[in-house]
Design a protein around this motif. Structure first.
Motif, mmCIF file in Angstrom:
data_model
loop_
_atom_site.group_PDB
_atom_site.id
_atom_site.type_symbol
_atom_site.label_atom_id
_atom_site.label_comp_id
_atom_site.label_asym_id
_atom_site.label_seq_id
_atom_site.Cartn_x
_atom_site.Cartn_y
_atom_site.Cartn_z
ATOM 1 N N ARG A 147 10.893 -4.032 21.646
ATOM 2 C CA ARG A 147 10.446 -2.811 20.996
ATOM 3 C C ARG A 147 9.828 -1.705 22.029
ATOM 4 O O ARG A 147 9.021 -2.267 22.659
ATOM 5 N N ALA A 148 9.686 -0.659 21.773
ATOM 6 C CA ALA A 148 9.204 0.452 22.582
ATOM 7 C C ALA A 148 7.837 0.960 22.068
ATOM 8 O O ALA A 148 7.041 1.920 22.652
ATOM 9 N N ASP A 149 7.625 0.677 20.637
ATOM 10 C CA ASP A 149 6.456 1.171 20.122
ATOM 11 C C ASP A 149 5.213 0.082 19.786
ATOM 12 O O ASP A 149 4.348 0.287 19.038
ATOM 13 N N GLN A 153 0.006 -4.138 26.571
ATOM 14 C CA GLN A 153 -1.229 -4.807 27.285
ATOM 15 C C GLN A 153 -1.981 -5.726 26.274
ATOM 16 O O GLN A 153 -2.267 -6.751 26.506
ATOM 17 N N MET A 154 -2.268 -5.304 25.050
ATOM 18 C CA MET A 154 -2.749 -6.312 24.145
ATOM 19 C C MET A 154 -2.054 -7.479 24.002
ATOM 20 O O MET A 154 -2.415 -8.584 23.763
ATOM 21 N N ALA A 155 -0.586 -7.390 23.646
ATOM 22 C CA ALA A 155 0.292 -8.449 23.636
ATOM 23 C C ALA A 155 0.199 -9.539 24.719
ATOM 24 O O ALA A 155 0.269 -10.814 24.536
ATOM 25 N N VAL A 156 0.390 -8.823 25.951
ATOM 26 C CA VAL A 156 0.116 -9.867 27.169
ATOM 27 C C VAL A 156 -1.332 -10.689 27.097
ATOM 28 O O VAL A 156 -1.280 -12.089 27.137
ATOM 29 N N PHE A 159 -0.866 -13.609 24.586
ATOM 30 C CA PHE A 159 -0.151 -14.609 25.106
ATOM 31 C C PHE A 159 -1.147 -15.394 26.029
ATOM 32 O O PHE A 159 -0.856 -16.687 25.909
ATOM 33 N N ASP A 160 -1.992 -14.984 26.748
ATOM 34 C CA ASP A 160 -2.667 -15.373 27.366
ATOM 35 C C ASP A 160 -3.757 -16.228 26.749
ATOM 36 O O ASP A 160 -3.983 -17.504 26.972
ATOM 37 N N ALA A 161 -4.348 -15.803 25.757
ATOM 38 C CA ALA A 161 -5.136 -16.651 24.958
ATOM 39 C C ALA A 161 -4.660 -17.653 24.268
ATOM 40 O O ALA A 161 -5.160 -18.841 24.210
ATOM 41 N N MET A 162 -3.308 -17.673 23.813
ATOM 42 C CA MET A 162 -2.484 -18.801 23.280
ATOM 43 C C MET A 162 -2.436 -19.986 24.164
ATOM 44 O O MET A 162 -2.677 -20.794 23.859
ATOM 45 N N GLY A 191 8.695 -11.259 17.533
ATOM 46 C CA GLY A 191 8.118 -10.069 16.865
ATOM 47 C C GLY A 191 7.715 -8.737 17.765
ATOM 48 O O GLY A 191 7.552 -7.843 17.367
ATOM 49 N N LEU A 192 8.060 -9.077 19.023
ATOM 50 C CA LEU A 192 8.138 -8.087 20.104
ATOM 51 C C LEU A 192 9.627 -7.513 20.101
ATOM 52 O O LEU A 192 9.887 -6.400 20.881
#
Length: 207
Positions: A147-149, A153-156, A159-162, A191-192
């Motif tokens: 998705r483009a919306d 930066q938050m998503a990455v 993933f790091d936190a997981m 979800g992305l």
């Protein structure tokens, strides 16, 4: 003079071989369980000789991690050369990660970050990979899979936190590596994705 050169060549050869032997021991037993004596014994050399080449265990571990990190990067680049889109890349990376984890004692991953020099190197590489991930995501957006919306930066960071949570809580003791990666990479990634991306992930999950 020739004798000195022969000794130097001998030690250079040892210095090339020792990290590979140490890596095998570290990944089989974990880092803390392996002594410098164990590495020397596996190489059929004296403890004194190994300490002439590596003053400390951390110095040896650092060289092990750097050498094998570069080898994994080279192997991954070869494996990804035939991939035509981001979803094929994800599947190939998934397979390689699962294979690496299955062949490695999990203690290796949890223990190596306790060594400051090694942790600094890993943090630096993680920063590089994080930057590269944004380019990868943009490619996925351009190809119509992501998705483009969304705020990537938050998503990455999520993933790091997981990934950190998996290691800190040692979830690999409760679940198989395949299950962890399927949930971390594929379930969370859906979800992305656009409808096209979701279809591609579902096809990968069940192929």
């Amino acid at each position: 003079m020739q004798e000195i050169k022969d000794i130097s060549d001998y030690k250079l050869n040892l210095k090339e071989r020792i990290p590979d032997v140490a890596m095998q021991l570290f990944t089989e037993r974990g880092i803390n369980a392996v002594r410098m004596d164990d590495v020397a014994q596996a190489m059929s050399i004296s403890k004194r000789t190994i300490y002439e080449l590596y003053a400390t265990k951390e110095e040896l571990l650092f060289e092990v991690v750097v050498k094998h990190f570069k080898q994994r990067v080279d192997n991954m680049e070869l494996a990804l050369a035939h991939c035509t889109n981001v979803m094929e890349i994800l599947l190939e990376v998934y397979r390689m990660k699962v294979r690496d984890f299955k062949n490695t004692n999990p203690l290796f991953f949890t223990e190596m970050v306790k060594y400051p020099q090694v942790k600094r190197f890993l943090d630096e590489q993680n920063n590089v990979m994080r930057d590269n991930s944004y380019e990868f995501i943009q490619r996925g957006v351009d190809e119509g899979y992501f998705r483009a919306d969304l705020n990537y930066q938050m998503a990455v960071l999520q993933f790091d936190a997981m990934g950190e949570y998996v290691m800190q809580k040692e979830l690999y003791r409760q679940y198989s590596i395949e299950d962890i990666f399927r949930n971390l990479v594929f379930v969370s990634l859906r979800g992305l994705c656009t409808d096209k991306g979701i279809k591609a992930i579902d096809e990968m999950l069940f192929q």
